[in-house]
Write a protein that holds these residues in place. Structure first.
Motif: not given
Ligand code: HAM
Length: 414
Positions: A268-290
């Motif tokens: 996750e990436a966050e920008a502290p200047s945003l306060g409560a809704e500070k998460q600006i990016c999120g991701g990771g590896s996942y399994s969905l295709s099956e």
């Protein structure tokens, strides 16, 4: 008066120009990493989002029936649609597939600053290659994008969801109870997480060890304390990131993420200047295709919350200068209107951004309008000048005004 629906926004021309500019900055960075743009429909079969998350997700999204009685939903995110697209027609393409997208998503949320019901994500997905380089590449791309936008204050936290999941499994927490506990740990709500763990029969010692792991943050050396294979994997990811010159990311094994499909590295990436809704990016590896009828395939990706990152840039005082028009053509009198139109057309045909007074304003008002349109030059067409094949140009910034031959006019804008 009819207004736009709650949680949605109109974008006026200045704002739209700014958004397009930064969208294209992101497109360029994704391109330099070898990613190619795709687009998927704004609405999908509702089941695409229900398969993994269960029917409760329907309360959080815009789901509806169409006139043919089909269950559809406005997409709340683009990872599931991209994987569906992969299963439908791209599964024979050379691996890894490196795809990026920009588009709106819809979630039935309670709107507040930085949280909308219609918002935009710029995301990337890599499908088909299971190793640390792939995860590192996704994180490095996200960081490069954030940097290219010029955001100064941000924090990147990287974890691995498998580490906590394995601990919960070893402590005999049932699969269907895990996500709730993980969510509490993600939010650092240890009291609630503790109650859930104890009611699942986990002993105090194990609760303590789970809390310690969830609270592990720092450089890659903090991974040395963890015996899970995933810790060694994450160390490799961190080393590759260092080689890619991404040195500002830190380990946080408490990162869990809100969506259910993650299986390995999460970040996750966050920008502290945003306060409560500070998460600006999120991701990771996942399994969905099956789940969508395809083969099981390693995938990793992320999405930047485009609206939020622009808000964070604003909060840091970053300004954007709208381009405005290069030339604003002003006919001085009615008898030169046709000539003025011809000159404007000539300028436009050479790619010079040109506007012309079509309101038949008087000179002073036309000049005022040229200023408010942000024109670089006013091109004033008068009868006597035209007789000498000339026009008057005014530099709108300095106010300098001079006569210039028509054949020299174009050179002014080079
Ligand atoms: P997400 O964390 O749900 O992940 O959303 C990604 C980003 O979208 C968030 O970090 C946030 O900046 C932004 N965002 C989410 N909800 C809103 C909202 N209501 N208003 C404004 N911005 C919002 C995903 O969507 C995953 N599909 C990311 C991903 C891609 N994982 C793997 N590949």
């Amino acid at each position: 008066m009819i207004r736009c629906p709650r949680g949605t926004r109109d974008f006026l021309p200045d704002e739209m120009e700014r958004r397009r500019h930064y969208e294209n900055v992101l497109r360029t960075v994704a391109g330099t990493f070898g990613f190619r743009e795709i687009a998927t429909p704004i609405f999908e079969e509702a089941s695409l989002f229900v398969i993994k998350s269960g029917p409760n997700i329907l309360d959080e999204i815009y789901a509806f029936k169409d006139k043919g009685d089909r269950d559809l939903a406005l997409r709340p995110e683009l990872t599931a649609p991209v994987v569906r697209m992969f299963v439908n027609g791209m599964s024979n393409e050379p691996r890894p597939l490196k795809l990026f997208y920009f588009g709106q998503c819809f979630r039935y949320e309670r709107p507040q600053s930085g949280r909308y019901r219609e918002f935009f994500q710029f995301g990337a997905e890599m499908i088909g290659n299971a190793n640390a380089e792939t995860d590192a590449e996704a994180i490095a791309l996200a960081v490069s994008m954030i940097k290219a936008l010029g955001l100064r204050k941000y924090k990147i936290r990287i974890g691995h969801i498998g580490i906590l999941r394995n601990m919960l499994a070893e402590a005999n927490v049932p699969q269907d109870g895990m996500q709730e506990i993980l969510q509490k740990l993600d939010k650092k709500m240890y009291d609630e997480a503790g109650s859930l763990l104890r009611s699942a029969g986990v002993c105090d010692d194990s609760v303590k060890r789970i809390f310690e792991t969830a609270g592990t943050t720092g450089g890659k050396e903090v991974l040395d304390k963890i015996t899970d294979d995933a810790a060694a994997y994450m160390k490799e990811v961190m080393e590759i990131l260092e080689a890619m010159n991404v040195t500002d990311a830190e380990i946080d094994l408490g990162v869990v993420r809100g969506l259910d499909y993650y299986t390995g590295m999460v970040f996750e990436a966050e920008a502290p200047s945003l306060g409560a809704e500070k998460q600006i990016c999120g991701g990771g590896s996942y399994s969905l295709s099956e789940l969508f009828g395809g083969e099981k395939v390693f995938s990793t990706g992320f999405a930047i919350g485009f609206d939020r990152i622009l808000l964070a840039m604003e909060k840091e005082g970053q300004t954007f200068r709208n381009k405005g028009v290069d030339a604003y053509v002003v006919p001085v009198s009615d008898d030169v209107r046709l000539e003025a139109v011809k000159i404007a057309s000539m300028l436009r045909s050479r790619g010079i951004v040109t506007d012309i007074d079509i309101m038949r304003r008087k000179m002073a008002k036309a000049m005022k309008h040229a200023a408010s349109a942000g024109a670089r030059y006013a091109v004033i067409i008068g009868k006597s000048e035209l007789e000498e094949n000339s026009v008057t140009v005014r530099n709108m910034e300095t106010g300098d005004q001079r006569m210039i031959r028509l054949d020299e006019l174009f050179g002014l804008f080079l």
